[in-house]
Design an enzyme around this catalytic site. Structure first.
Site, PDB file in Angstrom:
ATOM      1  N   PRO A  43       0.840  -1.199   0.000  1.00  0.00           N
ATOM      2  CG  PRO A  43      -0.624  -1.508   1.785  1.00  0.00           C
ATOM      3  CD  PRO A  43       0.605  -2.077   1.160  1.00  0.00           C
ATOM      4  CD  GLU A  44       1.144   4.578   3.566  1.00  0.00           C
ATOM      5  OE1 GLU A  44       2.128   4.802   4.297  1.00  0.00           O
ATOM      6  OE2 GLU A  44      -0.037   4.785   3.888  1.00  0.00           O
ATOM      7  N   PRO A 229      48.057 -32.224   8.140  1.00  0.00           N
ATOM      8  CG  PRO A 229      47.677 -31.639  10.350  1.00  0.00           C
ATOM      9  CD  PRO A 229      48.044 -31.056   9.025  1.00  0.00           C
ATOM     10  CG  ASP A 252      50.615 -40.306  -0.121  1.00  0.00           C
ATOM     11  OD1 ASP A 252      50.708 -41.021  -1.128  1.00  0.00           O
ATOM     12  OD2 ASP A 252      51.571 -39.773   0.442  1.00  0.00           O
ATOM     13  CE  LYS A 274      54.571 -45.328  -0.299  1.00  0.00           C
ATOM     14  NZ  LYS A 274      55.245 -44.454  -1.054  1.00  0.00           N
ATOM     15  N   GLY A 307      50.810 -34.071   5.576  1.00  0.00           N
ATOM     16  CA  GLY A 307      51.790 -33.307   6.338  1.00  0.00           C
ATOM     17  C   GLY A 307      52.649 -32.453   5.435  1.00  0.00           C
ATOM     18  CG  ASP A 308      56.855 -30.278   4.786  1.00  0.00           C
ATOM     19  OD1 ASP A 308      56.687 -29.053   4.741  1.00  0.00           O
ATOM     20  OD2 ASP A 308      57.755 -30.868   4.144  1.00  0.00           O
ATOM     21  CG  MET A 388      55.550 -43.862  10.089  1.00  0.00           C
ATOM     22  SD  MET A 388      56.525 -44.079   8.592  1.00  0.00           S
ATOM     23  CE  MET A 388      57.630 -42.684   8.670  1.00  0.00           C
TER      24      MET A 388
HETATM   25  N1  SAH Z   1      54.883 -36.272   5.624  1.00  0.00           N
HETATM   26  C1  SAH Z   1      54.090 -36.537   6.799  1.00  0.00           C
HETATM   27  C2  SAH Z   1      54.538 -37.777   7.527  1.00  0.00           C
HETATM   28  C3  SAH Z   1      54.323 -39.055   6.773  1.00  0.00           C
HETATM   29  S1  SAH Z   1      54.821 -40.463   7.671  1.00  0.00           S
HETATM   30  C4  SAH Z   1      54.121 -35.312   7.716  1.00  0.00           C
HETATM   31  O1  SAH Z   1      54.927 -34.402   7.498  1.00  0.00           O
HETATM   32  O2  SAH Z   1      53.321 -35.258   8.624  1.00  0.00           O
HETATM   33  C5  SAH Z   1      53.306 -40.972   8.389  1.00  0.00           C
HETATM   34  C6  SAH Z   1      53.351 -40.761   9.885  1.00  0.00           C
HETATM   35  O3  SAH Z   1      53.062 -39.394  10.180  1.00  0.00           O
HETATM   36  C7  SAH Z   1      52.298 -41.534  10.636  1.00  0.00           C
HETATM   37  O4  SAH Z   1      52.721 -42.876  10.900  1.00  0.00           O
HETATM   38  C8  SAH Z   1      52.202 -40.738  11.917  1.00  0.00           C
HETATM   39  O5  SAH Z   1      53.292 -40.993  12.781  1.00  0.00           O
HETATM   40  C9  SAH Z   1      52.355 -39.328  11.395  1.00  0.00           C
HETATM   41  N2  SAH Z   1      51.040 -38.734  11.112  1.00  0.00           N
HETATM   42  C10 SAH Z   1      50.522 -38.391   9.932  1.00  0.00           C
HETATM   43  N3  SAH Z   1      49.299 -37.845  10.074  1.00  0.00           N
HETATM   44  C11 SAH Z   1      49.044 -37.860  11.389  1.00  0.00           C
HETATM   45  C12 SAH Z   1      47.946 -37.444  12.172  1.00  0.00           C
HETATM   46  N4  SAH Z   1      46.855 -36.911  11.624  1.00  0.00           N
HETATM   47  N5  SAH Z   1      48.027 -37.606  13.517  1.00  0.00           N
HETATM   48  C13 SAH Z   1      49.111 -38.118  14.091  1.00  0.00           C
HETATM   49  N6  SAH Z   1      50.164 -38.548  13.393  1.00  0.00           N
HETATM   50  C14 SAH Z   1      50.135 -38.419  12.064  1.00  0.00           C
END
Ligand code: SAH
Length: 467
Positions: A43-44, A229, A252, A274, A307-308, A388
């Site tokens: 209306p308005e 991670p 991986d 792996k 990870g790295d 590991m």
């Molecule tokens: N390049 C990876 C390591 C690969 S070796 C990095 O820099 O983190 C794989 C190992 O990394 C595992 O057996 C475990 O010890 C560690 N890892 C990887 N992801 C993990 C997670 N979310 N929590 C705890 N440990 C982890």
């Protein structure tokens, strides 16, 4: 997905906004970005909306509700400010077969308006189906930062040049060309306000059948990218960019699926994981072979590792394979498990008081033997971060005690850092393997052993007392 994101063509189509107050004005502001014919049914109208009508940006249909306008509308927004009226008008519009959005009534909505990042014609819509509007705004803020303000103009120019590109640049070079446009000089020039220079460069490149710069030749590249991670939000921006440019991604076992979602949609994805003790299908030599072969075809290859890549990631072997084949390679760092796990457990791997050295080590040797050689690495003032290290925990414990580490050295185990159901366990070196067995610790897990330096700890305690 309960709602499905789509873009609706509203050019010259009627959009009805029922209501004349602030809520209606909010919708109108949003829709002014489009080329829709805005019909304001009320209306308005308040001052802002009347102003739009005066400027010819909208038309006023003076009624509480208007069947004729509703039936010609493509979509209907209902926002009268009165709950009863809203429900009745929504029902009427629906009976006319219209898709309806009712302010503050998700239960009555066929359409939900997303949060929008507007770099027209590049438009990003963000929705959470009403579950988390605050999160949608956070995402929007991040995207606003990522997409520079002038990007839309570059996208428009790209749109205008598409035909010319299709005519002059051969099909196999087109993706490289567009990558160049949006990643390299043209985008940088646009971002810094040199639009005309950028347009000239683009046109010259089209004329020449492709960009001249050597950096954009279709040359294969292998990027060894660390995915962090687990959680996708721990990826680096550079890593995300590589995923967006990738033609093919080899990933991986420990890579989070959320990370792959960040990749270009039509990038090919190949799982080359792996599993412990079953490395048969994808032995390292085969992985090396496929990444090199893909790069030789001129593809952008991402080798995505948890990870790295440089930390127990077999990056050296893959880089060597690239070198041998004269394929370009790079490393994009990621957050390594030790640091993510330490953060999660609030453990300080280095601490001025007690630990001055951080040793990244592993419980698995290349030969498959369990016992790692920790001699010389373990001493007072050291934090050992064992990758590991679950299966070999008994050997690690014995090994360290043999070297004089105290039974009560603190041990922290972080199982599945950054993943749902992850655990943090605390104990002492003297009971490390018992702890692992008792709790049934599973891989992936980080094992930390901290051997504090007694002198430094005493010194730190004194300093603390003195302060
Ligand atoms: N390049 C990876 C390591 C690969 S070796 C990095 O820099 O983190 C794989 C190992 O990394 C595992 O057996 C475990 O010890 C560690 N890892 C990887 N992801 C993990 C997670 N979310 N929590 C705890 N440990 C982890």
């Amino acid at each position: 997905m309960k709602t499905f994101p789509m873009f609706i063509d509203l050019a010259d189509r009627t959009v009805a906004i029922v209501g004349g107050g602030e809520q209606a004005a909010q919708k109108a502001r949003l829709l002014l970005k489009t080329e829709a014919d805005l019909a304001l049914i009320a209306p308005e109208l308040d001052d802002e909306l009347s102003g739009l009508v005066r400027k010819g940006r909208a038309r006023h249909v003076s009624a509480v509700s208007d069947r004729e306008t509703l039936s010609e509308a493509r979509i209907v927004f209902v926002c009268t400010g009165c709950a009863g009226a809203d429900a009745a008008i929504a029902a009427e519009a629906k009976s006319l077969g219209k898709l309806v959005n009712v302010v503050d009534r998700p239960d009555l909505c066929d359409l939900i308006t997303p949060a929008i990042v507007d770099r027209d014609p590049l438009v990003v819509a963000i929705g959470t189906e009403g579950a988390a509007p605050v999160l949608a705004r956070q995402v929007k803020t991040r995207l606003e930062e990522m997409l520079e303000p002038r990007l839309g103009d570059l996208v428009s120019l790209a749109g205008r040049l598409r035909d010319a590109v299709a005519r002059r640049i051969s099909k196999d070079k087109r993706r490289v060309f567009w990558r160049w446009v949006f990643n390299e000089a043209p985008r940088r020039m646009f971002a810094s306000g040199r639009e005309q220079e950028a347009a000239r460069l683009l046109k010259a490149a089209i004329e020449a059948g492709g960009p001249e710069a050597p950096e954009v030749e279709q040359k294969g590249l292998v990027s060894l990218v660390g995915s962090g991670p687990g959680s996708a939000d721990l990826m680096t921006l550079r890593g995300v960019q590589r995923l967006q440019e990738a033609d093919i991604i080899f990933y991986d076992r420990l890579v989070d699926p959320g990370v792959l979602e960040l990749a270009r949609r039509d990038a090919e994805r190949v799982f080359v994981g792996k599993r412990h003790g079953s490395a048969l299908e994808w032995p390292q030599s085969r992985i090396n072979g496929v990444i090199v072969a893909a790069a030789r075809e001129g593809k952008r290859v991402v080798r995505l590792k948890s990870g790295d890549p440089l930390v127990f990631g077999r990056a050296a072997e893959e880089a060597a394979a690239c070198e041998a084949a004269e394929v370009d390679w790079e490393v994009v760092p990621g957050v390594t498990a030790a640091l993510a796990a330490a953060a999660e457990a609030r453990l300080f791997p280095t601490d001025r008081g007690a630990t001055r050295h951080l040793v990244l080590t592993t419980g698995a040797s290349p030969e498959g033997a369990a016992e790692p050689d920790l001699a010389g690495m373990a001493r007072p003032g050291v934090t050992l971060a064992v990758y590991m290290g679950v299966r070999s925990s008994a050997e690690t414990q014995a090994n360290l005690l043999r070297q004089g580490a105290p039974e009560d050295a603190p041990v922290t185990i972080v199982e599945g850092a950054e993943s749902r159901g992850g655990r943090r366990l605390h104990g002492a070196l003297g009971e490390l393997s018992d702890l692992v067995k008792r709790e049934g610790v599973k891989s992936p897990a980080m094992v930390f052993i901290q051997w504090p330096d007694p002198q430094r700890a005493a010194f730190a305690a004194e300093r603390l007392a003195a302060s």
